[in-house]
Design a protein around this motif. Structure first.
Motif, PDB file in Angstrom:
ATOM      1  N   LEU A  81       0.835  -1.203   0.000  1.00 58.80           N
ATOM      2  CA  LEU A  81       0.000   0.000   0.000  1.00 58.80           C
ATOM      3  C   LEU A  81       0.868   1.251   0.000  1.00 58.80           C
ATOM      4  CD1 LEU A  81      -2.475   1.820   0.621  1.00 58.80           C
ATOM      5  CD2 LEU A  81      -2.342   1.050   2.977  1.00 58.80           C
ATOM      6  N   LEU A  82       1.877   1.289   0.877  1.00 59.54           N
ATOM      7  CA  LEU A  82       2.744   2.470   0.945  1.00 59.54           C
ATOM      8  C   LEU A  82       3.533   2.623  -0.352  1.00 59.54           C
ATOM      9  CD1 LEU A  82       4.107   2.325   4.623  1.00 59.54           C
ATOM     10  CD2 LEU A  82       2.034   3.399   3.743  1.00 59.54           C
ATOM     11  N   LEU A 109       1.205   3.887  -3.069  1.00 60.99           N
ATOM     12  CA  LEU A 109       0.898   5.301  -2.851  1.00 60.99           C
ATOM     13  C   LEU A 109       2.011   6.196  -3.378  1.00 60.99           C
ATOM     14  CD1 LEU A 109      -0.965   7.409  -1.500  1.00 60.99           C
ATOM     15  CD2 LEU A 109       0.219   6.967   0.656  1.00 60.99           C
ATOM     16  N   LEU A 141       8.926  15.438  -5.243  1.00 58.72           N
ATOM     17  CA  LEU A 141       7.594  15.916  -5.593  1.00 58.72           C
ATOM     18  C   LEU A 141       7.450  17.329  -5.037  1.00 58.72           C
ATOM     19  CD1 LEU A 141       4.931  13.168  -4.843  1.00 58.72           C
ATOM     20  CD2 LEU A 141       5.556  14.146  -7.040  1.00 58.72           C
ATOM     21  N   VAL A 188       5.464  19.920  -3.102  1.00 55.47           N
ATOM     22  CA  VAL A 188       4.356  19.918  -2.141  1.00 55.47           C
ATOM     23  C   VAL A 188       4.215  21.299  -1.508  1.00 55.47           C
ATOM     24  CG1 VAL A 188       4.816  17.482  -1.618  1.00 55.47           C
ATOM     25  CG2 VAL A 188       5.669  19.248  -0.083  1.00 55.47           C
ATOM     26  N   ALA A 189       3.039  21.513  -0.907  1.00 56.55           N
ATOM     27  CA  ALA A 189       2.755  22.800  -0.274  1.00 56.55           C
ATOM     28  C   ALA A 189       3.620  22.976   0.970  1.00 56.55           C
ATOM     29  CB  ALA A 189       1.280  22.868   0.091  1.00 56.55           C
ATOM     30  N   LEU A 220       7.777  23.335  -1.837  1.00 55.38           N
ATOM     31  CA  LEU A 220       9.117  22.771  -1.756  1.00 55.38           C
ATOM     32  C   LEU A 220       9.135  21.382  -2.374  1.00 55.38           C
ATOM     33  CD1 LEU A 220       9.196  20.614   0.846  1.00 55.38           C
ATOM     34  CD2 LEU A 220       9.303  22.715   2.135  1.00 55.38           C
ATOM     35  N   VAL A 223      10.271  17.596  -2.265  1.00 58.60           N
ATOM     36  CA  VAL A 223      10.670  16.611  -1.266  1.00 58.60           C
ATOM     37  C   VAL A 223      10.540  15.213  -1.880  1.00 58.60           C
ATOM     38  CG1 VAL A 223       8.356  16.544  -0.261  1.00 58.60           C
ATOM     39  CG2 VAL A 223      10.292  15.779   1.091  1.00 58.60           C
ATOM     40  N   LEU A 243      10.831  11.166   3.448  1.00 53.81           N
ATOM     41  CA  LEU A 243       9.850  11.266   4.533  1.00 53.81           C
ATOM     42  C   LEU A 243       9.496   9.877   5.057  1.00 53.81           C
ATOM     43  CD1 LEU A 243       7.998  13.106   6.221  1.00 53.81           C
ATOM     44  CD2 LEU A 243       6.198  12.590   4.567  1.00 53.81           C
ATOM     45  N   LEU A 283       9.507   8.669   8.925  1.00 52.97           N
ATOM     46  CA  LEU A 283       8.308   8.160   9.607  1.00 52.97           C
ATOM     47  C   LEU A 283       8.491   6.702  10.036  1.00 52.97           C
ATOM     48  CD1 LEU A 283       5.488   9.664   7.341  1.00 52.97           C
ATOM     49  CD2 LEU A 283       6.161  10.429   9.625  1.00 52.97           C
ATOM     50  N   PRO A 297      -5.209   0.195  -3.989  1.00 52.96           N
ATOM     51  CA  PRO A 297      -5.586  -0.187  -2.629  1.00 52.96           C
ATOM     52  C   PRO A 297      -6.771   0.572  -2.028  1.00 52.96           C
ATOM     53  CG  PRO A 297      -3.689   1.291  -2.581  1.00 52.96           C
ATOM     54  CD  PRO A 297      -4.058   1.121  -4.026  1.00 52.96           C
ATOM     55  N   PHE A 298      -7.109   1.748  -2.520  1.00 51.25           N
ATOM     56  CA  PHE A 298      -8.072   2.571  -1.771  1.00 51.25           C
ATOM     57  C   PHE A 298      -9.527   2.331  -2.185  1.00 51.25           C
ATOM     58  CE2 PHE A 298      -4.057   5.027  -1.639  1.00 51.25           C
ATOM     59  CZ  PHE A 298      -3.851   4.938  -0.286  1.00 51.25           C
ATOM     60  N   LEU A 356      -2.229   4.862   7.436  1.00 46.35           N
ATOM     61  CA  LEU A 356      -1.528   6.083   7.035  1.00 46.35           C
ATOM     62  C   LEU A 356      -1.556   7.108   8.170  1.00 46.35           C
ATOM     63  CD1 LEU A 356      -2.688   6.560   3.321  1.00 46.35           C
ATOM     64  CD2 LEU A 356      -0.751   5.264   4.226  1.00 46.35           C
ATOM     65  N   GLY A 376       1.718   8.596  10.752  1.00 44.78           N
ATOM     66  CA  GLY A 376       2.019  10.007  10.950  1.00 44.78           C
ATOM     67  C   GLY A 376       1.886  10.828   9.688  1.00 44.78           C
ATOM     68  N   LEU A 377       1.357  10.233   8.643  1.00 49.49           N
ATOM     69  CA  LEU A 377       1.306  10.897   7.338  1.00 49.49           C
ATOM     70  C   LEU A 377       0.267  12.021   7.289  1.00 49.49           C
ATOM     71  CD1 LEU A 377       2.984  10.350   4.820  1.00 49.49           C
ATOM     72  CD2 LEU A 377       1.145   8.931   3.948  1.00 49.49           C
ATOM     73  N   VAL A 407       9.430  19.329   6.300  1.00 48.70           N
ATOM     74  CA  VAL A 407       8.249  19.110   5.475  1.00 48.70           C
ATOM     75  C   VAL A 407       7.126  18.567   6.356  1.00 48.70           C
ATOM     76  CG1 VAL A 407       9.025  16.792   4.808  1.00 48.70           C
ATOM     77  CG2 VAL A 407       7.373  17.982   3.381  1.00 48.70           C
ATOM     78  N   PRO A 444       4.261  16.150   6.828  1.00 50.68           N
ATOM     79  CA  PRO A 444       3.793  14.908   6.190  1.00 50.68           C
ATOM     80  C   PRO A 444       2.449  15.086   5.494  1.00 50.68           C
ATOM     81  CG  PRO A 444       4.708  14.415   8.356  1.00 50.68           C
ATOM     82  CD  PRO A 444       4.700  15.921   8.227  1.00 50.68           C
ATOM     83  N   ALA A 494       1.300  17.592   3.905  1.00 53.65           N
ATOM     84  CA  ALA A 494       1.440  18.224   2.592  1.00 53.65           C
ATOM     85  C   ALA A 494       1.799  17.183   1.538  1.00 53.65           C
ATOM     86  CB  ALA A 494       2.497  19.326   2.638  1.00 53.65           C
ATOM     87  N   LEU A 495       2.679  16.259   1.910  1.00 47.82           N
ATOM     88  CA  LEU A 495       3.030  15.195   0.960  1.00 47.82           C
ATOM     89  C   LEU A 495       1.852  14.244   0.770  1.00 47.82           C
ATOM     90  CD1 LEU A 495       5.255  13.889  -0.800  1.00 47.82           C
ATOM     91  CD2 LEU A 495       5.724  12.390   1.127  1.00 47.82           C
ATOM     92  N   THR A 499      -0.488  15.571  -1.754  1.00 46.02           N
ATOM     93  CA  THR A 499       0.025  15.432  -3.121  1.00 46.02           C
ATOM     94  C   THR A 499      -0.114  13.989  -3.617  1.00 46.02           C
ATOM     95  OG1 THR A 499       1.584  17.219  -2.711  1.00 46.02           O
ATOM     96  CG2 THR A 499       2.038  15.808  -4.593  1.00 46.02           C
ATOM     97  N   LEU A 500       0.272  13.034  -2.776  1.00 44.36           N
ATOM     98  CA  LEU A 500       0.223  11.629  -3.191  1.00 44.36           C
ATOM     99  C   LEU A 500      -1.219  11.149  -3.344  1.00 44.36           C
ATOM    100  CD1 LEU A 500       3.031  10.113  -0.911  1.00 44.36           C
ATOM    101  CD2 LEU A 500       3.149  10.554  -3.370  1.00 44.36           C
ATOM    102  N   LEU A 501      -2.097  11.560  -2.418  1.00 44.42           N
ATOM    103  CA  LEU A 501      -3.473  11.079  -2.472  1.00 44.42           C
ATOM    104  C   LEU A 501      -4.271  11.761  -3.586  1.00 44.42           C
ATOM    105  CD1 LEU A 501      -4.194  10.636   1.338  1.00 44.42           C
ATOM    106  CD2 LEU A 501      -4.016   8.832  -0.387  1.00 44.42           C
ATOM    107  N   GLN A 532      -3.180  12.180  -6.544  1.00 43.40           N
ATOM    108  CA  GLN A 532      -2.971  11.248  -7.670  1.00 43.40           C
ATOM    109  C   GLN A 532      -3.748   9.957  -7.444  1.00 43.40           C
ATOM    110  OE1 GLN A 532       1.292  10.732  -7.627  1.00 43.40           O
ATOM    111  NE2 GLN A 532       1.684  12.651  -8.711  1.00 43.40           N
TER     112      GLN A 532
END
Lengths: 413, 413
Positions: free
Chosen positions: A258-259, A262, A270, A272-273, A280, A282, A287, A291, B174-175, B259, B263-264, B282, B284, B286-287, B290-292, B294
């Motif tokens: 899953l990770l 994703l 990428l 990101v905000a 920025l 990242v 990350l 984590l 997966p989602f 997720l 800590g995402l 950064v 988490p 914010a990333l 971006t990933l979700l 997509q």
């Protein structure tokens, strides 16, 4: 100056353990002289204190051996080197050590092709045992030894599999996993395609694929999934079907998939905000490492274990035609807090320690870069490995699973 | 100048849909004049083209209504406002509109307490229907209407639950989920504690807790989990036990919990490795956004659906003591690509459109900030809502589940 002067490069969990245990041992009645080398003082001090409390006499040397001149100075008086550096430093250090004409046992598991150093080692008369941990290492020795026993009995091994994993004893949702080393090394295992041999053909599967459940005595149900762990066995072992899988508690692989799906394991930056409306770049992988370092840390006072199963299956001539046989070895090791030894350090460290002792006392003298399987192939070396592992409390339980039915030709374990 | 001059603030998926549909409709034989306002031209042009191809006459106005003076200018000639701005802009715009003395139907679902504007609305004689989508909105109307029917029959409603979700038709690992709006709004639902009423007591549960499976006719098995969606129902509806849950395909909540646990979804910056050995901070979250974004995008040409179930359960006097009764409404809506309408836009947009028409023709005149439940409470308004929803193709299937056994007092749905 004592006869044996060993320098251990890298004072991490395993390097520190190896240095400590070597410093407590003797060979031919003589105590070994051991120096542990690391860039950072923390690991050196910890190992020193532990060695003292266990009755060992360890020297330490704080030095950055990624500098070639520093490394040459550090090994100046050594009769044998044990390499336990991070993978990315391992290869360069190994080459320098061999150039200086010294023998080595290495567990840095560096990504480079170690056979590239073979002729250098032979020319310099160095015995270089690489990848000499639990797996790669002990698992391959068992596989090679089983295949040989098959042939000794007139049979033919058809498939081999090695299942191996390090696990916490206390299982916590969601990962039920703790990593004794950097999460990036584990993520790498979950990303790199797994090379598998099927009926003599080299096939690649995605990592984390081929999930199956196995019953492991003393633990219960584990899951096993493809990872790229065969390494030198793809060359050294002549069995048509071979696979290496990683063991975890059930459900782990799906979560890591899953990770990965994703995009969290991607090294590509990428946008990101960021606070204040700015942006920025990242790398999700950076990350993820941060984590997962938290999520995979072993809480103080909790233990871990190492589980490994090696199986070689095939056909054996029976009274009424071919019969199926599987030779199986199970290893289940728990850490020992009294000797400051995690099971990971014990099971990775002991094969390297024993191989080092074989070189020191002249049992293992062949020059060149040697895969650890060599030890499983030569009966005297293998017997000694087993005896010394047992003395260290690492027990391997062998079983012989016979069936009158002939093995299915198409079966891939 | 036509009698009815409607300004729709916000040209997103739902705002654009509302503007388009209003521009195609008439009231008392007269065509409505509709202006769609947005900061960006893209949504305006898309809505304009779609309105034209559907026979509507839409005006557009590119303006940034986060500027109060711009907003006042934009609504200068309006007889009614429909607010469909992003949540963080909604409250300020709503206050300005009410200060200017205009009535509003709002679906910006802003986080602020909208009742704070009630006295301003009453003083200015404005009818302000807020949260008037599918849920909050239609679900609350159904709940309130069912509770009233219970009491009309001499019974007592004991529990109410609303299950609602937007889902893709094609389910992908997966989602098995696509988000029609920003992932951050969905993540917010997965993080904010869910307020639930249990036997008259307000209780908080973590979001994504209380996972259960339900069978939804036409879809199959869905999972439902706690989210904080009761909003005004906690105040307007007098039923001792109430819960709102989000519907997804089974397994989604566990993945989102993973997720979250990792800590995402944390907005607190973490220091992570950057190229060249440097470090950067950064968040988490914010990333994750971006990933979700997509991972949760709906592929071109694929459809989505909206599912909602509203249930009110309790005791009804029977011939031999109390009997158990559940009133249930199921809504299952699919998007309509021919009218460029996702089910999310249809089910959120139509309750707002119908409420707007009620204000325009004088059916709904009460001044103040009104929760959408009011429409479910007043039979003439509710009848009209149902009739116009049905005309728009949004069907609500009611069922009455009776049992001779008395309801368990302790049961919480």
């Amino acid at each position: 100056m004592p006869e044996h002067n060993i320098v251990v490069l890298g004072g991490g969990l395993v390097g520190g353990f190896i240095a400590r245990e070597l410093s407590r041992s003797s060979l031919g009645g003589e105590r070994l002289r051991v120096t542990l080398v690391d860039r950072d003082s923390a690991g050196l001090e910890r190992s020193l204190a532990q060695a003292q409390s266990l009755g060992g006499r360890l020297s330490t040397n704080q030095a950055d051996v990624s500098d070639r001149d520093v490394l040459l100075k550090v090994i100046e008086e050594a009769t044998l080197i044990v390499g336990a550096l991070p993978g990315h430093l391992g290869f360069a250090a190994l080459r320098t050590v061999i150039e200086s004409g010294r023998s080595v046992v290495d567990i840095s598991f560096c990504p480079e092709d170690l056979l590239a150093l073979d002729s250098l080692a032979r020319n310099n008369g160095c015995t270089v045992v690489v990848d000499c941990g639990v797996m790669p290492g002990l698992g391959g020795m068992l596989a090679v030894n089983f295949a040989q026993r098959f042939r000794d009995e007139g049979g033919e091994p058809q498939s081999m599999r090695i299942l191996v994993g390090g696990l916490p004893i206390v299982r916590r949702w969601p990962f039920e996993y703790t990593a004794p080393f950097s999460p990036s090394d584990v993520i790498e295992e979950y990303v790199r395609p797994a090379r598998v041999l099927e009926h003599g053909k080299l096939v690649e599967y995605p990592a984390l694929s081929g999930i199956e459940h196995i019953e492991f005595p003393g633990i219960g149900t584990l899951e096993a999934f493809n990872t790229d762990g065969l390494r030198s066995l793809l060359v050294t072992l002549n069995v048509p079907s071979m696979v290496e899988k990683t063991l975890r508690y059930p459900g782990h692989a799906e979560k890591m998939r899953l990770l990965r799906e994703l995009g969290l394991f991607s090294p590509a930056p990428l946008r990101v905000a960021a606070p204040g409306g700015s942006r920025l770049d990242v790398a999700p992988l950076a990350l993820a490492e941060t984590l997962l370092r938290q999520a995979w840390s072993l809480p103080d006072g909790e233990g871990e274990l190492t589980a490994m199963r090696v199986e070689v299956s095939g056909a054996l001539p029976g009274e009424s035609g071919a019969e199926a046989l599987t030779l199986r070895a199970d290893l289940l090791d728990y850490g020992d807090s009294e000797s400051y030894a995690s099971s990971m350090a014990r099971t990775t460290g002991w094969p390297a320690i024993i191989a080092a002792r074989m070189i020191l006392d002249g049992t293992l003298v062949r020059p060149g870069v040697l895969a650890p399987e060599l030890i499983g192939q030569q009966e005297p070396l293998w017997r000694r490995m087993l005896v010394e592992l047992e003395a260290a409390g690492i027990e391997i339980r062998e079983s012989r699973l016979e069936s009158a039915a002939p093995p299915a030709q198409a079966a891939v374990l």
